[in-house]
Enzyme design. Structure first.
Site, PDB file in Angstrom:
ATOM      1  N   GLY A 173       0.812  -1.222   0.000  1.00 41.35           N
ATOM      2  CA  GLY A 173       0.000   0.000   0.000  1.00 41.35           C
ATOM      3  C   GLY A 173       0.835   1.258   0.000  1.00 41.35           C
ATOM      4  O   GLY A 173       0.331   2.360  -0.228  1.00 41.35           O
ATOM      5  N   ASP A 182      -2.435   6.653   3.052  1.00 42.45           N
ATOM      6  CA  ASP A 182      -1.977   7.715   2.149  1.00 42.45           C
ATOM      7  C   ASP A 182      -0.737   7.322   1.353  1.00 42.45           C
ATOM      8  O   ASP A 182      -0.197   8.121   0.599  1.00 42.45           O
ATOM      9  CB  ASP A 182      -1.696   9.005   2.948  1.00 42.45           C
ATOM     10  CG  ASP A 182      -0.664   8.779   4.046  1.00 42.45           C
ATOM     11  OD1 ASP A 182      -0.096   7.672   4.116  1.00 42.45           O
ATOM     12  OD2 ASP A 182      -0.431   9.715   4.832  1.00 42.45           O
ATOM     13  N   ASP A 188       1.426 -11.651   6.537  1.00 36.34           N
ATOM     14  CA  ASP A 188       1.869 -10.740   5.466  1.00 36.34           C
ATOM     15  C   ASP A 188       3.225 -10.110   5.795  1.00 36.34           C
ATOM     16  O   ASP A 188       3.818  -9.447   4.955  1.00 36.34           O
ATOM     17  CB  ASP A 188       0.829  -9.647   5.207  1.00 36.34           C
ATOM     18  CG  ASP A 188       0.415  -8.919   6.468  1.00 36.34           C
ATOM     19  OD1 ASP A 188      -0.100  -9.579   7.376  1.00 36.34           O
ATOM     20  OD2 ASP A 188       0.627  -7.695   6.560  1.00 36.34           O
TER      21      ASP A 188
HETATM   22  P1  AMP Z   1       2.234  -3.036   7.985  1.00 38.27           P
HETATM   23  O1  AMP Z   1       1.575  -3.031   9.296  1.00 38.27           O
HETATM   24  O2  AMP Z   1       3.177  -1.852   7.765  1.00 38.27           O
HETATM   25  O3  AMP Z   1       2.886  -4.327   7.650  1.00 38.27           O
HETATM   26  O4  AMP Z   1       1.082  -2.785   6.914  1.00 38.27           O
HETATM   27  C1  AMP Z   1      -0.055  -3.606   6.774  1.00 38.27           C
HETATM   28  C2  AMP Z   1      -0.733  -3.239   5.495  1.00 38.27           C
HETATM   29  O5  AMP Z   1      -1.172  -1.876   5.545  1.00 38.27           O
HETATM   30  C3  AMP Z   1       0.125  -3.352   4.259  1.00 38.27           C
HETATM   31  O6  AMP Z   1      -0.712  -3.777   3.213  1.00 38.27           O
HETATM   32  C4  AMP Z   1       0.590  -1.947   4.047  1.00 38.27           C
HETATM   33  O7  AMP Z   1       0.940  -1.688   2.712  1.00 38.27           O
HETATM   34  C5  AMP Z   1      -0.633  -1.137   4.461  1.00 38.27           C
HETATM   35  N1  AMP Z   1      -0.285   0.216   4.920  1.00 38.27           N
HETATM   36  C6  AMP Z   1       0.299   0.561   6.092  1.00 38.27           C
HETATM   37  N2  AMP Z   1       0.456   1.898   6.148  1.00 38.27           N
HETATM   38  C7  AMP Z   1      -0.030   2.416   5.007  1.00 38.27           C
HETATM   39  C8  AMP Z   1      -0.156   3.731   4.469  1.00 38.27           C
HETATM   40  N3  AMP Z   1       0.246   4.798   5.132  1.00 38.27           N
HETATM   41  N4  AMP Z   1      -0.721   3.864   3.255  1.00 38.27           N
HETATM   42  C9  AMP Z   1      -1.137   2.796   2.570  1.00 38.27           C
HETATM   43  N5  AMP Z   1      -1.066   1.535   3.003  1.00 38.27           N
HETATM   44  C10 AMP Z   1      -0.508   1.336   4.199  1.00 38.27           C
HETATM   45 MG    MG Z   2       3.764  -5.274   6.353  1.00 37.64          MG
END
Ligand code: AMP
Ligand code: MG
Length: 582
Positions: free
Chosen positions: A162, A195, A330
């Site tokens: 994302g 974002d 993930d």
């Molecule tokens: P994470 O907890 O960083 O592993 O993220 C979990 C999911 O949320 C993943 O699919 C990330 O790409 C998405 N994600 C986290 N933060 C953001 C952000 N600011 N904008 C878009 N997607 C996000």
């Molecule tokens: Mg992640």
């Protein structure tokens, strides 16, 4: 029907049928992914060890891209979609920042020894634009990966990159294959409500910790560069309605592979078995080239290897008292390296239930539970691969899973014996249980007295056997002195010194080996926090200091001593709470 992207035929069923990118000096064509993307012309750089490290971005280029040959989303417009069926990737270019980016730190080791770049390259303005996502290199096909995942035990459907863009692959002069990815570089079809950005504090943490983990001998993604901008990024730090603007930052991070358990899961859950097989074959060929078997046998061998290496990886985390914080499927790499640094933490006062993630109320991902969670995640990986394997062979998946605990325990014992300076010779059953008891005793003593995990091992490394035997522990050994309140530590010191004598370990050698195994400095949360506070005031000297220091976490460093980095954490450190908002 097909759309034409430069020299690539992109079929609407999403599979790239032909790639004619050539990276020879005579002929260089490129993939023009998105018309609006501003491009940087690059030279050509084959895989050759003769080449001098690139000093200018023009002298460097990606290797021939293989990833875009995987099932590709036919939609090339970049808008958020809840479901991108039958795809492994979407084409998605990074979104440029409005303000000028500033390169504030880079890993010389990654640039020089992995990416074949001379650190001089960082002075090139085009380089800074490139590593921030403002410009895309010719020959680069920026991709966002579609994956799913189990988050805190529940299937969370499609997630995906994302806020990350996979820029391309690079086979370096040593023949190693690395995938380069930007994090914080803008929205993609998988951004959901986000974002697409990452803020300075979380990017500093990822940048520093991934490099620090590498130097602690932990398999990990690496961080090449850290750039910051003045673009305001609104964040509600504690999800209490208090929104503040923070600075946007981007990390160029690299890994042998960015595929995760969730990469397979999304395809299996969506019953997209054809795509599942294509992806499994791709990963088998490119990331497990030493596995000779193909098809079912190949997938089973790959599964066995991921299980074994993941067990080893998690045992390694335990050996340094490190908790990832968000071990969702993930965030678990198929290359068995540590990825996606978020609310991670090193335990200070030892507590097996330590969790650095304040959203993890149930302690699902606490320190002690990481080994079990690794197994839980491997079961999910087995489920995701099961459709590729005939029912009659599913028992082999189960057999592989049964081996996980042994891999974990063997590695755990090996690492902790090493930490204690015990001779790494082959052990009989008796000796194994003796050493296990020794380790348990030490951990219990640490737990009841809340002694510092890192410092205890360092104290044991720095004190001679006579002092340890006679309980002559100086004040400066603050890890052990905290522990002396407990009789358990006295029992431990007695058994430990007896064991050393029994094994005839030479004491000087023991201390030397242990000091090269047990770090004196780690990226404690409070230390990272101080660097972040300074960085937020645009002073990156502390980030750079830590990067250098943590390259050699075993060697006493005068400046670090003066800063108290090997002293008991300050009182305010206990009150530090990490936010998931990053
Ligand atoms: P994470 O907890 O960083 O592993 O993220 C979990 C999911 O949320 C993943 O699919 C990330 O790409 C998405 N994600 C986290 N933060 C953001 C952000 N600011 N904008 C878009 N997607 C996000
Ligand atoms: Mg992640």
């Amino acid at each position: 029907m097909y759309k034409r992207f430069g020299s690539v035929l992109l079929l609407t069923n999403g599979i790239l049928s032909r790639i004619t990118v050539k990276h020879t000096c005579q002929q260089f064509t490129y993939l023009q992914v998105l018309q609006n993307c501003s491009k940087i012309q690059v030279g050509c750089r084959g895989f050759t060890s003769m080449m001098a490290p690139a000093k200018k971005l023009e002298e460097w280029s990606f290797s021939e891209p293989k990833l875009p040959s995987l099932p590709l989303d036919p939609e090339s417009e970049n808008f958020v979609r809840r479901n991108v069926p039958k795809s492994v990737f979407s084409l998605a270019a990074p979104t440029p920042f409005k303000t000028k980016p500033q390169l504030v730190a880079f890993s010389e080791d990654v640039l020089r020894n992995i990416l074949d770049m001379d650190p001089e390259i960082t002075k090139d303005e085009k380089f800074v634009d490139w590593v921030t996502g403002n410009k895309v290199l010719e020959g680069s096909v920026p991709l966002a990966h579609r994956y799913g995942g189990f988050q805190f035990g529940y299937w969370a459907e499609q997630l995906g990159d994302g806020r990350a863009h996979l820029l391309g692959e690079y086979i370096n002069s040593r023949g190693e294959r690395w995938e380069l990815q930007l994090k914080g570089s803008g929205r993609t079809p998988y951004s959901r409500f986000g974002d697409g950005r990452a803020v300075l504090r979380s990017s500093v943490r990822e940048f520093l910790c991934s490099e620090a983990m590498h130097y602690l001998g932990v398999p990990t993604s690496r961080a090449a560069t850290l750039t910051v901008t003045d673009d305001p990024i609104p964040r509600d730090l504690f999800y209490n309605g208090n929104v503040k603007n923070e600075r946007g930052a981007v990390v160029l991070r690299i890994s042998p592979s960015w595929f995760r358990i969730g990469s397979f899961e999304i395809l299996t859950k969506s019953r997209e078995f054809e795509e599942l097989k294509i992806l499994a074959d791709f990963i088998l060929t490119n990331n497990f080239p030493h596995i000779q078997e193909k098809g079912e046998e190949g997938y089973l061998a790959m599964f066995a290897e991921v299980c074994e290496h993941t067990a080893h990886l998690i045992a390694k985390w335990q050996s340094i008292g490190w908790a990832h914080g968000v071990l969702n499927t993930d965030n678990m790499s198929l290359a068995s390296v540590t990825i996606d640094y978020g609310p991670f933490g090193f335990v200070d006062a030892y507590d097996p239930n330590f969790t650095p993630n304040h959203s993890d109320d149930m302690g699902r991902y606490d320190l002690e539970n990481q080994g079990n969670i690794g197994l839980w995640n491997m079961q999910k990986l087995g489920n995701a691969l099961a459709p590729l394997i005939n029912n009659s062979k599913h028992n082999q998946l189960v057999d592989v899973l049964k081996g996980y605990s042994e891999h974990y325990q063997d590695k755990y014992l090996e690492l902790f014996r090493n930490k204690l300076g015990l001779d790494p010779k082959a052990l009989n059953e008796d000796e194994i249980s003796k050493d296990e008891e020794l380790i348990v005793l030490l951990l219990q003593a640490m737990e009841v007295t809340k002694a510092d995990f890192t410092q205890i091992f360092r104290d044991l490394s720095e004190l001679g056997i006579d002092d340890l035997e006679g309980n002559k522990i100086p004040e400066s050994a603050w890890g052990l002195t905290t522990c002396l309140k407990s009789t358990k530590i006295k029992d431990f010191l007695k058994s430990y010194t007896e064991r050393i004598k029994e094994l005839k370990v030479e004491d000087d050698k023991r201390m030397e080996n242990m000091q090269a195994t047990n770090p004196r400095y780690i990226l404690r949360n409070w230390i990272a926090q101080e660097a972040i506070q300074r960085a937020e005031e645009n002073d990156f000297t502390e980030v750079q200091f830590l990067l250098e220091l943590l390259k050699n976490p075993y060697k006493v460093n005068k400046d670090a001593e003066a800063k108290g980095y090997a002293s008991p954490p300050p009182n305010w450190a206990n009150k530090l709470v990490l936010s998931c908002s990053s």
